[in-house]
Design a protein around this motif. Structure first.
Motif, mmCIF file in Angstrom:
data_model
loop_
_atom_site.group_PDB
_atom_site.id
_atom_site.type_symbol
_atom_site.label_atom_id
_atom_site.label_comp_id
_atom_site.label_asym_id
_atom_site.label_seq_id
_atom_site.Cartn_x
_atom_site.Cartn_y
_atom_site.Cartn_z
ATOM 1 N N ALA A 136 -78.370 -52.752 16.454
ATOM 2 C CA ALA A 136 -77.192 -51.909 16.172
ATOM 3 C C ALA A 136 -76.909 -51.808 14.678
ATOM 4 C CB ALA A 136 -75.983 -52.454 16.913
ATOM 5 N N THR A 137 -77.410 -52.738 13.877
ATOM 6 C CA THR A 137 -77.170 -52.710 12.423
ATOM 7 C C THR A 137 -78.194 -51.848 11.678
ATOM 8 O OG1 THR A 137 -78.520 -54.683 12.059
ATOM 9 C CG2 THR A 137 -76.159 -55.022 12.500
ATOM 10 N N MET A 138 -79.170 -51.263 12.392
ATOM 11 C CA MET A 138 -80.194 -50.437 11.739
ATOM 12 C C MET A 138 -79.563 -49.162 11.170
ATOM 13 S SD MET A 138 -83.346 -50.855 14.466
ATOM 14 C CE MET A 138 -84.260 -49.494 13.798
ATOM 15 N N ASN A 139 -80.192 -48.610 10.115
ATOM 16 C CA ASN A 139 -79.679 -47.409 9.449
ATOM 17 C C ASN A 139 -79.880 -46.145 10.270
ATOM 18 O OD1 ASN A 139 -78.780 -48.852 7.292
ATOM 19 N ND2 ASN A 139 -80.657 -48.588 6.084
ATOM 20 N N ASN A 140 -81.000 -46.037 10.985
ATOM 21 C CA ASN A 140 -81.274 -44.838 11.779
ATOM 22 C C ASN A 140 -80.391 -44.887 13.031
ATOM 23 O OD1 ASN A 140 -82.276 -42.837 13.439
ATOM 24 N ND2 ASN A 140 -84.396 -43.151 12.767
ATOM 25 N N HIS A 141 -79.303 -44.120 12.993
ATOM 26 C CA HIS A 141 -78.288 -44.212 14.043
ATOM 27 C C HIS A 141 -78.840 -43.851 15.423
ATOM 28 C CE1 HIS A 141 -74.399 -44.301 15.891
ATOM 29 N NE2 HIS A 141 -74.573 -43.064 16.335
ATOM 30 N N PHE A 142 -79.592 -42.738 15.552
ATOM 31 C CA PHE A 142 -80.104 -42.314 16.856
ATOM 32 C C PHE A 142 -81.088 -43.329 17.420
ATOM 33 C CE2 PHE A 142 -83.405 -40.233 19.397
ATOM 34 C CZ PHE A 142 -82.623 -39.800 20.461
ATOM 35 N N LEU A 143 -82.060 -43.758 16.603
ATOM 36 C CA LEU A 143 -83.047 -44.732 17.047
ATOM 37 C C LEU A 143 -82.378 -46.074 17.377
ATOM 38 C CD1 LEU A 143 -86.000 -45.348 17.565
ATOM 39 C CD2 LEU A 143 -86.229 -45.991 15.159
ATOM 40 N N ALA A 144 -81.413 -46.471 16.563
ATOM 41 C CA ALA A 144 -80.681 -47.718 16.818
ATOM 42 C C ALA A 144 -79.933 -47.634 18.139
ATOM 43 C CB ALA A 144 -79.720 -48.010 15.679
ATOM 44 N N GLN A 145 -79.295 -46.509 18.411
ATOM 45 C CA GLN A 145 -78.546 -46.324 19.663
ATOM 46 C C GLN A 145 -79.495 -46.344 20.863
ATOM 47 O OE1 GLN A 145 -75.124 -46.147 19.850
ATOM 48 N NE2 GLN A 145 -75.445 -46.309 22.051
ATOM 49 N N LEU A 146 -80.640 -45.667 20.713
ATOM 50 C CA LEU A 146 -81.636 -45.630 21.794
ATOM 51 C C LEU A 146 -82.167 -47.032 22.104
ATOM 52 C CD1 LEU A 146 -83.398 -43.869 23.682
ATOM 53 C CD2 LEU A 146 -85.071 -43.769 21.827
ATOM 54 N N LEU A 147 -82.568 -47.778 21.080
ATOM 55 C CA LEU A 147 -83.068 -49.141 21.275
ATOM 56 C C LEU A 147 -81.976 -50.065 21.807
ATOM 57 C CD1 LEU A 147 -85.355 -49.674 18.152
ATOM 58 C CD2 LEU A 147 -86.054 -49.609 20.551
ATOM 59 N N SER A 148 -80.782 -49.913 21.298
ATOM 60 C CA SER A 148 -79.656 -50.745 21.725
ATOM 61 C C SER A 148 -79.371 -50.552 23.216
ATOM 62 C CB SER A 148 -78.429 -50.388 20.884
ATOM 63 O OG SER A 148 -77.310 -51.099 21.326
ATOM 64 N N ASP A 149 -79.299 -49.285 23.633
ATOM 65 C CA ASP A 149 -79.040 -48.998 25.057
ATOM 66 C C ASP A 149 -80.207 -49.455 25.925
ATOM 67 O OD1 ASP A 149 -76.613 -47.963 24.363
ATOM 68 O OD2 ASP A 149 -77.211 -45.852 24.549
ATOM 69 N N SER A 150 -81.438 -49.290 25.445
ATOM 70 C CA SER A 150 -82.621 -49.724 26.194
ATOM 71 C C SER A 150 -82.607 -51.234 26.407
ATOM 72 C CB SER A 150 -83.898 -49.329 25.457
ATOM 73 O OG SER A 150 -83.993 -47.924 25.361
ATOM 74 N N LEU A 151 -82.267 -51.985 25.374
ATOM 75 C CA LEU A 151 -82.197 -53.441 25.498
ATOM 76 C C LEU A 151 -81.121 -53.871 26.502
ATOM 77 C CD1 LEU A 151 -82.729 -54.415 21.761
ATOM 78 C CD2 LEU A 151 -84.213 -55.064 23.687
ATOM 79 N N LEU A 152 -80.003 -53.176 26.488
ATOM 80 C CA LEU A 152 -78.935 -53.498 27.443
ATOM 81 C C LEU A 152 -79.403 -53.253 28.883
ATOM 82 C CD1 LEU A 152 -75.981 -54.333 27.889
ATOM 83 C CD2 LEU A 152 -75.393 -51.903 27.783
ATOM 84 N N ILE A 153 -80.040 -52.107 29.105
ATOM 85 C CA ILE A 153 -80.525 -51.763 30.453
ATOM 86 C C ILE A 153 -81.604 -52.749 30.896
ATOM 87 C CG2 ILE A 153 -81.811 -50.031 31.775
ATOM 88 C CD1 ILE A 153 -80.292 -47.920 30.012
ATOM 89 N N ILE A 154 -82.560 -53.050 30.021
ATOM 90 C CA ILE A 154 -83.640 -53.982 30.358
ATOM 91 C C ILE A 154 -83.073 -55.375 30.648
ATOM 92 C CG2 ILE A 154 -85.639 -55.201 29.396
ATOM 93 C CD1 ILE A 154 -86.295 -52.568 27.896
ATOM 94 N N GLY A 155 -82.091 -55.789 29.866
ATOM 95 C CA GLY A 155 -81.470 -57.098 30.084
ATOM 96 C C GLY A 155 -80.821 -57.198 31.454
ATOM 97 N N TRP A 156 -80.080 -56.160 31.836
ATOM 98 C CA TRP A 156 -79.433 -56.180 33.154
ATOM 99 C C TRP A 156 -80.443 -55.997 34.280
ATOM 100 C CZ3 TRP A 156 -75.286 -58.617 33.948
ATOM 101 C CH2 TRP A 156 -74.323 -58.701 32.956
#
Length: 195
Positions: A136-156
């Protein structure tokens, strides 16, 4: 589905009763019909025939847990006093006691698997959530949001299997075990076929 003119019958009315107990009645022309012919074990240790087992188990399963049962095995009169007929009662009890032990082992194995997978799932979820915070601290907002949401989904998603096992898959095993235990101690009577 019953026709409009037919009275609706409850399941209990479809069975005979004796002393307040529902009768599970099995009519046989020979003792060997009750047993699995492919089982190489000695006669008194043989597995009960699959259809007979299903009939007994399904009947018990159809009623509330507190219902009391008795099994009546009907044989031709000439066979009732035979040596083979005398082995029917212990054979049925042994068969269902064995099924109860198998259900116990299956429960323990499934519960152990559920606990281990829960631990693995929780660790993986924690790692995914920490990684999500870092991403979430990455500069590329779209890529950061995509990876962040993917990690949340994979975790659950990692929690899916332990939750399924611990919340849903153990209860049918417990129910089957109780049914097998009940049948393994059920009163059984071998009687001549009614004329």
């Amino acid at each position: 589905m019953p026709l409009a003119s037919e009275p609706v019958r409850d399941i209990e009315s479809m069975y005979h009763k004796e002393d307040g107990r529902v009768l599970i009645e099995i009519k046989l022309m020979s003792v060997i019909q009750l047993f699995n012919s492919f089982d190489p074990a000695p006669f008194y240790e043989k597995e009960i025939d699959t259809q007979a087992e299903h009939y007994i188990v399904d009947t018990v399963r159809d009623f509330p847990a507190k219902t009391k049962f008795k099994i009546h095995i009907y044989l031709p009169p000439a066979l009732v006093a035979s040596e083979e007929a005398k082995k029917i009662i212990p054979a049925i009890h042994t068969h269902f006691h064995y099924r109860m032990l198998v259900a116990d082992r299956k429960f323990r194995s499934k519960f152990r698997f559920g606990r281990i997978s829960l631990l693995i799932g929780l660790v993986f979820l924690a790692v995914a959530l920490v990684a999500r915070q870092i991403v979430a601290t990455m500069n590329n907002h779209f890529l950061a949001q995509l990876l962040s949401d993917s990690l949340l989904i994979i975790g659950w998603a990692a929690m899916w299997e332990p939750i399924t096992v611990l919340l849903y898959e153990l209860w049918p095993i417990i129910r089957s075990r109780k049914i097998y235990e009940k049948i393994s101690t059920m009163e059984i009577e071998v009687l001549p076929l009614p004329g």
